[in-house]
Design a protein around this motif. Sequence first.
Motif, PDB file in Angstrom:
ATOM      1  N   UNK A 187       5.606  12.711  -8.332  1.00 13.39           N
ATOM      2  CA  UNK A 187       5.164  11.724  -7.353  1.00 13.39           C
ATOM      3  C   UNK A 187       5.974  10.450  -7.571  1.00 13.39           C
ATOM      4  N   UNK A 188       6.693  10.032  -6.518  1.00 16.86           N
ATOM      5  CA  UNK A 188       7.624   8.906  -6.657  1.00 16.86           C
ATOM      6  C   UNK A 188       7.065   7.600  -6.113  1.00 16.86           C
ATOM      7  N   UNK A 189       5.783   7.554  -5.864  1.00 14.76           N
ATOM      8  CA  UNK A 189       5.212   6.326  -5.292  1.00 14.76           C
ATOM      9  C   UNK A 189       5.456   5.141  -6.220  1.00 14.76           C
ATOM     10  N   UNK A 190       5.878   4.014  -5.634  1.00 14.41           N
ATOM     11  CA  UNK A 190       5.959   2.817  -6.477  1.00 14.41           C
ATOM     12  C   UNK A 190       4.589   2.138  -6.493  1.00 14.41           C
ATOM     13  N   UNK A 191       4.470   1.086  -7.258  1.00 14.95           N
ATOM     14  CA  UNK A 191       3.116   0.573  -7.478  1.00 14.95           C
ATOM     15  C   UNK A 191       2.492   0.013  -6.194  1.00 14.95           C
ATOM     16  N   UNK A 192       3.317  -0.565  -5.326  1.00 19.03           N
ATOM     17  CA  UNK A 192       2.767  -1.063  -4.039  1.00 19.03           C
ATOM     18  C   UNK A 192       2.220   0.078  -3.212  1.00 19.03           C
ATOM     19  N   UNK A 193       3.024   1.126  -3.150  1.00 13.64           N
ATOM     20  CA  UNK A 193       2.610   2.289  -2.345  1.00 13.64           C
ATOM     21  C   UNK A 193       1.336   2.916  -2.916  1.00 13.64           C
ATOM     22  N   UNK A 194       1.274   2.921  -4.253  1.00 14.30           N
ATOM     23  CA  UNK A 194       0.108   3.515  -4.907  1.00 14.30           C
ATOM     24  C   UNK A 194      -1.147   2.686  -4.627  1.00 14.30           C
ATOM     25  N   UNK A 195      -0.982   1.356  -4.689  1.00 18.69           N
ATOM     26  CA  UNK A 195      -2.124   0.480  -4.386  1.00 18.69           C
ATOM     27  C   UNK A 195      -2.656   0.763  -2.987  1.00 18.69           C
ATOM     28  N   UNK A 196      -1.729   0.893  -2.054  1.00 18.40           N
ATOM     29  CA  UNK A 196      -2.133   1.169  -0.664  1.00 18.40           C
ATOM     30  C   UNK A 196      -2.874   2.497  -0.564  1.00 18.40           C
ATOM     31  N   UNK A 197      -2.334   3.473  -1.248  1.00 19.67           N
ATOM     32  CA  UNK A 197      -2.940   4.810  -1.210  1.00 19.67           C
ATOM     33  C   UNK A 197      -4.350   4.780  -1.807  1.00 19.67           C
TER      34      UNK A 197
END
Length: 467
Positions: free
Chosen positions: A108-118
């Motif tokens: 999973x390549x999500x960066x921390x911003x993307x992860x927060x959104x998810x």
Amino acid sequence: FWFNLLKGSNLNVVTRFAPSPTGYLHIGGARTAIFNYLFAKKHSGKYLVRIEDTDKKRSSKEAIEAIHKGLNWLNVNSEHEIVYQSQNFNSHIKVAYELLEKGFAYKCFLNSDELDKLRLKSREIGIPIKSPWRNKKEIDTHKNKKFVIRLKMPVEGTTTIDDIVQGKVTVKNEILDDMVILRSDNTPTYMLSSVVDDNDMGITHIIRGDDHFNNAFRQIQIIKYLNWNIPYYAHIPLIHGTDGTKLSKRHGATSVFDYNDLGYTSEAMFSYLLQLGWSAKNDEDYCIDRAIKLFNLEKVSKSPAKFDLKKLNNINAKNLNSMKVNDVYKLVIDRFKLSLNDKEQKRFKSLLPELLKRVQTYTDLEFEFDWLFQEDFFCKDKNYQLQLKKSNLVLKEIGSLLKEIEWNIENIKKCLNKYILENSLTFKDIGPILRISLTGKTNSPDLVSIIYELGCTITVNRLNYKY
Ligand code: GLU
């Protein structure tokens, strides 16, 4: 069949106690260790200790030592080599990649911003985290990017665990999140390490706090994907204070070894912890051997146990009174670094059985040391001093009578009785004041024994003291 398995007759039972070394050994951990120890011993199996030191920032050497100190004190350390989880990292990492290769996990390549959104979105719609990378092929643009490895949880169907304590519990797989098993810095998470180690160590029964019950439904997926043996689970309810809230420092000492410092014996603590959540027939004295015979997981209660200091005190008092005088004597001498001469030793040992009837912990004996060992002892309580002043003459008279006798228990008794008779008194008229004069208290061991053990000179001096 199930019964036989539980009894361990078809299985070489292997249990483990797996503390995270982030602090001292707390009451709950100690009880978990005891349950694991007893279950393994009962089935002539193996009891292992695994230090889960994967969180390098929170783990410390001091904590590891404190855990061993607690386990040693309770006599439930493992006789096998201690396992340090961090030394097995490579094997955990290997398993993460094996799961990846077999398609049971994904990068999973999500960066921390993307992860927060998810995370936010997942919370809003009430579904567990599933990364969009779950269904994506790794693409060239991400070749050198940081990633974590997540487990691909099943989305359909259900997972059932037939927990020995909690019973049969089923959850829908759709509530399971795609948990991270390998972090972006290539370190495995607890969720992975613990499962891999349990498998490598051949653990047959996982006995732990029920705060891990939710984890079991997620961890078991790894086991199933890899076709490993599924262990038996026994999730024990946590320990609460008498007010019904989770045990914390508010309720008093939570470190098991603190109870040693407070004057509890290891046997009493063991006995009490065993009964926290394990119901035995109102029977309070368990030495390890007896506990091994009687222990079973079926009798572990499903509701939280309450840590009740009163009960512990009772057990401790009972235990102290059942111990050999010499053993209690040693505990006290060591604790208070007392160096006593022969006379004092003899006095202390003779009065110890009586003194023990009056204390709940052996450190409480400290409050007896003044009158026991100080040659020039006098009563310091102002109210008692007034009473002693009033009885000055009586005490003096008894003192001069005692001075004349040959010193033995019989003669002391006779002497006191004679004084009572000749002055038309009862024992109540002289008993309490004699006791105050000799010990500074109204509650103390048998008066005649005290007089005898203090000896003629000390007794007469105390009776003659000018208040
Ligand atoms: N290390 C965990 C803890 O201290 C225990 C994990 C386990 O027993 O599986 O809570």
